[in-house]
Write a protein that holds these residues in place. Sequence first.
Motif, PDB file in Angstrom:
ATOM      1  N   ALA A 182       0.832  -1.201   0.000  1.00  0.00           N
ATOM      2  CA  ALA A 182       0.000   0.000   0.000  1.00  0.00           C
ATOM      3  C   ALA A 182       0.866   1.251   0.000  1.00  0.00           C
ATOM      4  CB  ALA A 182      -0.937  -0.003   1.207  1.00  0.00           C
ATOM      5  N   ALA A 184      -2.446  -5.057  -2.442  1.00  0.00           N
ATOM      6  CA  ALA A 184      -2.568  -4.757  -1.019  1.00  0.00           C
ATOM      7  C   ALA A 184      -3.914  -5.232  -0.495  1.00  0.00           C
ATOM      8  CB  ALA A 184      -2.407  -3.253  -0.784  1.00  0.00           C
ATOM      9  N   HIS A 185      -4.973  -4.996  -1.271  1.00  0.00           N
ATOM     10  CA  HIS A 185      -6.304  -5.485  -0.890  1.00  0.00           C
ATOM     11  C   HIS A 185      -6.280  -6.987  -0.623  1.00  0.00           C
ATOM     12  CE1 HIS A 185     -10.222  -7.311  -1.487  1.00  0.00           C
ATOM     13  NE2 HIS A 185      -9.708  -7.914  -2.540  1.00  0.00           N
ATOM     14  N   SER A 219      -8.666  -0.296  -0.208  1.00  0.00           N
ATOM     15  CA  SER A 219      -7.608  -0.501  -1.198  1.00  0.00           C
ATOM     16  C   SER A 219      -8.167  -1.027  -2.511  1.00  0.00           C
ATOM     17  CB  SER A 219      -6.562  -1.481  -0.650  1.00  0.00           C
ATOM     18  OG  SER A 219      -5.933  -0.974   0.508  1.00  0.00           O
ATOM     19  N   LYS A 273      -9.395  -1.737   5.541  1.00  0.00           N
ATOM     20  CA  LYS A 273      -8.222  -1.467   4.704  1.00  0.00           C
ATOM     21  C   LYS A 273      -8.305  -2.230   3.388  1.00  0.00           C
ATOM     22  CE  LYS A 273      -4.211  -1.430   6.981  1.00  0.00           C
ATOM     23  NZ  LYS A 273      -3.185  -1.817   8.001  1.00  0.00           N
ATOM     24  N   ASN A 274      -8.782  -3.482   3.445  1.00  0.00           N
ATOM     25  CA  ASN A 274      -8.821  -4.258   2.197  1.00  0.00           C
ATOM     26  C   ASN A 274      -9.892  -3.729   1.248  1.00  0.00           C
ATOM     27  OD1 ASN A 274     -11.105  -6.182   1.553  1.00  0.00           O
ATOM     28  ND2 ASN A 274     -10.668  -7.022   3.561  1.00  0.00           N
ATOM     29  N   LEU A 303      -2.432  -1.372  -5.371  1.00  0.00           N
ATOM     30  CA  LEU A 303      -3.570  -1.284  -4.450  1.00  0.00           C
ATOM     31  C   LEU A 303      -4.386  -2.570  -4.462  1.00  0.00           C
ATOM     32  CD1 LEU A 303      -4.623   2.391  -5.186  1.00  0.00           C
ATOM     33  CD2 LEU A 303      -3.935   1.493  -2.943  1.00  0.00           C
TER      34      LEU A 303
END
Length: 432
Positions: free
Chosen positions: A88, A107-108, A135, A131-132, A104
């Motif tokens: 991220a 990162a997810h 992202s 956050k997931n 991104l």
Amino acid sequence: MFGKWAIVAVLAALAVIIAAYAVFRDRDVGHDRFFADQTYHFQTLRALTDIAADGADTSEVLETIKHIRSGDAQGWFRAWSQTGDRVASLANATIDRIAKGRALLRAHNYYRTAEFFLPPDAPKRPVSAEKNVRSFYAGLDALGVAYQRIEVPYETGHHLEAVYYPADQVDSGKPLIVLGGGFDSTLEELYFVLVKDAHDHGYGVLTYDGPGQGSVLRDQGLTFTHEWEKPAGAVIDAFLADHARPGRIVLVGMSMGGYLAPRAAAFDDRFDGVVAYDVFFDFGTIARRYVPSAAFWLQEHGLAIVVDAMVRAKAALSPSFAWAASNGMWTLGTKRPLETVAALQKYSLDGVAQRIKGDVLILAGAEDHFVPVEQVARFEKSLTSARSVTTRIYDRPSGGAEHCQLGAQALWHADFFDWMAERFGSTPAPTR
């Protein structure tokens, strides 16, 4: 004399070294597993499978798992979260729009993977989930992927979540693909499962989370229902309220969705085709094979406390069992593992599959660790009213022997899109 024996000693040592090298060279073969524990191995493979759709990178995954010991849920969470944070940060520092979007999305996926083994009530879960999800949509936006988030009214005071990814040519005449997950899926990961490749093939895709899945479970507490025609029907109703009705609609169910999707198609004639990815004919039978018969006797005789002790002992020895028992109670709203097993007896297509009238595609892995491949024959035999039935069973050499062909996404995609072209290649134009 000394020089002669020195030479002999050196030659002997060289011979030993060469012989040892030959032995170890022959033993130096590749491995097909990341962990001895099947669930930890499978979840690693699940993350790697998303590489094709920009959802992971090989070395990022390998660097992550080298810090993990199977059975250590906190260690798993920590390692994957750190990778998610690092990627991220990489995305935030990247100027190139495409590279940023791909980072991104990775990162997810790493954040989603991180929380997988955590207890349902772990305080780290909501933060990781936020956050997931954040992202994921930021990644789509950076890449310029067109999508529409839909809130689907469901029961009193609740809603389901759906995301529609339109085809570039909405009047292409191709069927709408409707994709749902299973026992532990999330709405966003469905993009990697099929959406991106379907878009490349010119299809629009409607994805959704039903009760027991993703944010619908996490934020609203809605647990699974065996009457899946209700949530699936609500999703279609909401979609058609604002979109032209496609000429054809094909419903795809992933993992446990191999039960859910056929169940919905059996009671909703708007689905012209249905795909069981993978076969999931009878969840009750699957669940019972993990429980010793003595456990049911103990439960019936008021000795549930003994059963609970047996469950705890087995969970301590098997990370896979520990996760399955915990997730089952969470997603089905049960209090004890045997209550979960009892609830799952309703999740069978026996007596239901006969109602399906459209085209059916059945996929299966020959070495599926979760669903016995024998359920394929039971499903085929029950499809007495289907317009057509096509089955693909993947063996180990093909790479598709795992549950949901993880690690071999291109393999099942090839068969799926061939089937789509053969069965629905010519479709009516959309209508209002």
